[in-house]
Motif scaffolding. Structure first.
Motif, PDB file in Angstrom:
ATOM      1  N   ASP A  25       0.831  -1.201   0.000  1.00  0.00           N
ATOM      2  CA  ASP A  25       0.000   0.000   0.000  1.00  0.00           C
ATOM      3  C   ASP A  25       0.870   1.257   0.000  1.00  0.00           C
ATOM      4  N   GLU A  26       0.413   2.282  -0.718  1.00  0.00           N
ATOM      5  CA  GLU A  26       1.234   3.477  -0.910  1.00  0.00           C
ATOM      6  C   GLU A  26       1.587   4.171   0.393  1.00  0.00           C
ATOM      7  N   GLU A  27       0.738   4.018   1.425  1.00  0.00           N
ATOM      8  CA  GLU A  27       1.035   4.661   2.707  1.00  0.00           C
ATOM      9  C   GLU A  27       2.339   4.156   3.320  1.00  0.00           C
ATOM     10  N   PHE A  28       2.764   2.952   2.938  1.00  0.00           N
ATOM     11  CA  PHE A  28       3.949   2.347   3.538  1.00  0.00           C
ATOM     12  C   PHE A  28       5.223   2.549   2.709  1.00  0.00           C
ATOM     13  N   TYR A  29       5.098   3.188   1.543  1.00  0.00           N
ATOM     14  CA  TYR A  29       6.241   3.281   0.628  1.00  0.00           C
ATOM     15  C   TYR A  29       7.488   3.859   1.295  1.00  0.00           C
ATOM     16  N   HIS A  30       7.307   4.897   2.117  1.00  0.00           N
ATOM     17  CA  HIS A  30       8.458   5.585   2.697  1.00  0.00           C
ATOM     18  C   HIS A  30       9.099   4.799   3.833  1.00  0.00           C
ATOM     19  N   THR A  31       8.459   3.737   4.289  1.00  0.00           N
ATOM     20  CA  THR A  31       9.073   2.895   5.334  1.00  0.00           C
ATOM     21  C   THR A  31       9.936   1.785   4.738  1.00  0.00           C
ATOM     22  N   HIS A  32       9.763   1.505   3.456  1.00  0.00           N
ATOM     23  CA  HIS A  32      10.436   0.361   2.842  1.00  0.00           C
ATOM     24  C   HIS A  32      11.952   0.478   2.880  1.00  0.00           C
ATOM     25  N   GLN A  33      12.453   1.697   2.678  1.00  0.00           N
ATOM     26  CA  GLN A  33      13.904   1.862   2.581  1.00  0.00           C
ATOM     27  C   GLN A  33      14.615   1.427   3.860  1.00  0.00           C
ATOM     28  N   THR A  34      13.910   1.445   4.992  1.00  0.00           N
ATOM     29  CA  THR A  34      14.508   1.012   6.260  1.00  0.00           C
ATOM     30  C   THR A  34      14.897  -0.452   6.220  1.00  0.00           C
ATOM     31  N   PHE A  35      14.140  -1.247   5.480  1.00  0.00           N
ATOM     32  CA  PHE A  35      14.323  -2.692   5.497  1.00  0.00           C
ATOM     33  C   PHE A  35      14.966  -3.241   4.227  1.00  0.00           C
ATOM     34  N   MET A  64      10.938  -1.565  -8.597  1.00  0.00           N
ATOM     35  CA  MET A  64      12.250  -1.686  -9.233  1.00  0.00           C
ATOM     36  C   MET A  64      13.120  -0.463  -8.923  1.00  0.00           C
ATOM     37  N   ASP A  65      12.508   0.722  -8.918  1.00  0.00           N
ATOM     38  CA  ASP A  65      13.251   1.945  -8.576  1.00  0.00           C
ATOM     39  C   ASP A  65      13.769   1.872  -7.144  1.00  0.00           C
ATOM     40  N   SER A  66      12.913   1.404  -6.221  1.00  0.00           N
ATOM     41  CA  SER A  66      13.278   1.343  -4.801  1.00  0.00           C
ATOM     42  C   SER A  66      14.424   0.374  -4.570  1.00  0.00           C
ATOM     43  N   ILE A  67      14.335  -0.797  -5.178  1.00  0.00           N
ATOM     44  CA  ILE A  67      15.391  -1.803  -5.015  1.00  0.00           C
ATOM     45  C   ILE A  67      16.701  -1.279  -5.586  1.00  0.00           C
ATOM     46  N   HIS A  68      16.611  -0.649  -6.748  1.00  0.00           N
ATOM     47  CA  HIS A  68      17.812  -0.134  -7.405  1.00  0.00           C
ATOM     48  C   HIS A  68      18.437   1.018  -6.610  1.00  0.00           C
ATOM     49  N   CYS A  69      17.584   1.858  -6.034  1.00  0.00           N
ATOM     50  CA  CYS A  69      18.073   3.049  -5.335  1.00  0.00           C
ATOM     51  C   CYS A  69      18.582   2.737  -3.937  1.00  0.00           C
ATOM     52  N   TYR A  70      17.818   1.966  -3.162  1.00  0.00           N
ATOM     53  CA  TYR A  70      18.113   1.787  -1.743  1.00  0.00           C
ATOM     54  C   TYR A  70      18.876   0.516  -1.414  1.00  0.00           C
ATOM     55  N   SER A  71      19.029  -0.407  -2.357  1.00  0.00           N
ATOM     56  CA  SER A  71      19.604  -1.702  -2.020  1.00  0.00           C
ATOM     57  C   SER A  71      20.908  -2.018  -2.734  1.00  0.00           C
ATOM     58  N   ARG A  72      21.369  -1.148  -3.601  1.00  0.00           N
ATOM     59  CA  ARG A  72      22.547  -1.495  -4.402  1.00  0.00           C
ATOM     60  C   ARG A  72      23.790  -1.580  -3.543  1.00  0.00           C
ATOM     61  N   LEU A  73      24.651  -2.520  -3.895  1.00  0.00           N
ATOM     62  CA  LEU A  73      25.936  -2.632  -3.229  1.00  0.00           C
ATOM     63  C   LEU A  73      26.781  -1.398  -3.535  1.00  0.00           C
ATOM     64  N   GLU A  74      27.585  -0.982  -2.571  1.00  0.00           N
ATOM     65  CA  GLU A  74      28.404   0.222  -2.735  1.00  0.00           C
ATOM     66  C   GLU A  74      29.317   0.124  -3.955  1.00  0.00           C
ATOM     67  N   GLU A  75      29.834  -1.091  -4.193  1.00  0.00           N
ATOM     68  CA  GLU A  75      30.755  -1.258  -5.323  1.00  0.00           C
ATOM     69  C   GLU A  75      30.034  -1.084  -6.656  1.00  0.00           C
ATOM     70  N   ASP A  76      28.735  -1.460  -6.708  1.00  0.00           N
ATOM     71  CA  ASP A  76      27.964  -1.262  -7.929  1.00  0.00           C
ATOM     72  C   ASP A  76      27.649   0.217  -8.144  1.00  0.00           C
ATOM     73  N   ILE A  77      27.397   0.947  -7.033  1.00  0.00           N
ATOM     74  CA  ILE A  77      27.091   2.370  -7.134  1.00  0.00           C
ATOM     75  C   ILE A  77      28.301   3.133  -7.672  1.00  0.00           C
ATOM     76  N   ASN A  78      29.495   2.695  -7.274  1.00  0.00           N
ATOM     77  CA  ASN A  78      30.716   3.395  -7.654  1.00  0.00           C
ATOM     78  C   ASN A  78      31.251   3.002  -9.029  1.00  0.00           C
ATOM     79  N   LYS A  79      30.634   2.023  -9.657  1.00  0.00           N
ATOM     80  CA  LYS A  79      31.113   1.602 -10.974  1.00  0.00           C
ATOM     81  C   LYS A  79      30.880   2.697 -12.009  1.00  0.00           C
ATOM     82  N   SER A  80      31.767   2.792 -12.963  1.00  0.00           N
ATOM     83  CA  SER A  80      31.563   3.724 -14.073  1.00  0.00           C
ATOM     84  C   SER A  80      30.547   3.140 -15.044  1.00  0.00           C
ATOM     85  N   ASP A  81      30.015   3.964 -15.928  1.00  0.00           N
ATOM     86  CA  ASP A  81      29.046   3.486 -16.912  1.00  0.00           C
ATOM     87  C   ASP A  81      29.651   2.405 -17.795  1.00  0.00           C
TER      88      ASP A  81
END
Length: 280
Positions: A25-35, A64-81
């Motif tokens: 439910d949309e009311e819970f969207y902002h709590t997801h990033q905690t978990f 898909m946006d949430s998983i990609h934004c809040y769950s990515r490994l640090e090494e993947d975030i730092n990779k170049s294009d």
């Protein structure tokens, strides 16, 4: 997977499984990033027969946006294009499960071809980076498929877990001692101060120094066995279910709310809302 009889004394290797069911439910969207954690496998479930529905597609995009934004490994975030393009798979892995296969109306002979077409409709606006999380797709009917179909999904997810970086990761024996003590502590209180956990760690038979304690907290936060935010270092939440319940008390989806009922009896007001009774 959860109900099978397992002999823990044989020579096979087993892993601890933490299973989270996120509220949609949309009311819970902002709590997801905690978990959301990079050390996880995400099962994104969607209805195959709603692939032309904009709301359903937007919801799929949101996950898909949430998983990609809040769950990515640090090494993947730092990779170049360039390095991203050379290594297509990104962690954490996502498994897509398309349901309501039996309700799908299609013109093609092979039902699986129609299912793939509808999954493509869900992913048509997903970026290439986000598509890199997707490892497997399944099309199921909860009314027509026999148990072997679901057993195959379980086995394939287990095989996927064995390929993750955290599988068979070296784990200091010191951590186990502190882990057991915190499990007992969690039965009494769901939250603990950093000073108290520091004292417990230091008084253990194999004491942890400050650096080892920091690594312990980071590791267990990554797998969400506990919650320890770096910007809120004074307290550690030992019981993640307690935190989830706390969110539920504050944020409640409209469809779960009952009409407020106020009764005056002996000078006491009783409000019944969201399946909770609050007396004041």
């Amino acid at each position: 997977m959860l109900k099978s009889n397992v002999d823990l004394h044989d020579k096979e290797e087993y892993a601890t499984l933490l299973l989270w069911d996120f509220a949609g439910d949309e009311e819970f969207y902002h709590t997801h990033q905690t978990f959301l954690s990079p050390d996880a496998i995400y099962i994104v479930v969607t209805k195959l027969n709603e692939a032309d529905d904009k709301k359903a597609k937007d919801l799929f995009q949101l996950w898909m946006d949430s998983i990609h934004c809040y769950s990515r490994l640090e090494e993947d975030i730092n990779k170049s294009d360039a390095s991203k393009r050379s290594s297509y798979d990104l962690d954490p892995p996502v498994v897509i499960v398309g349901t309501w296969k039996d309700a799908l109306v299609c013109d093609v002979e092979e039902i699986d071809d129609a299912c793939r077409e509808n999954i493509l409709k869900y992913t048509e606006n997903i970026s290439e980076d986000e598509l890199g999380h997707i490892r497997q797709e399944y099309f199921i009917s909860n009314t027509e498929d026999d148990p072997s179909v679901f057993q195959q999904i379980r086995e394939n997810i287990l095989n996927l877990a064995r390929k993750m970086k955290t599988w068979n990761k070296a784990y200091p024996l010191k951590f186990i001692q502190l882990e057991k003590q915190l499990q007992e502590k969690k039965k009494v209180l769901p939250i603990i101060s950093f000073q108290e956990i520091q004292k417990i760690a230091f008084d253990s038979p194999q004491p942890l120094n400050d650096e080892e304690l920091r690594l312990f907290l980071e590791f267990h936060h990554e797998i969400r066995a506990l919650v320890h935010f770096k910007d809120l270092p004074s307290y550690i939440i030992l019981d993640t279910q307690w935190l989830s319940n706390a969110f539920r008390c504050i944020v409640t989806a409209k469809k779960f709310r009952d009409i407020s009922i106020r009764n005056i009896k002996n000078g006491m007001y009783c409000t019944v809302e969201a399946n909770y009774i609050v007396r004041f």
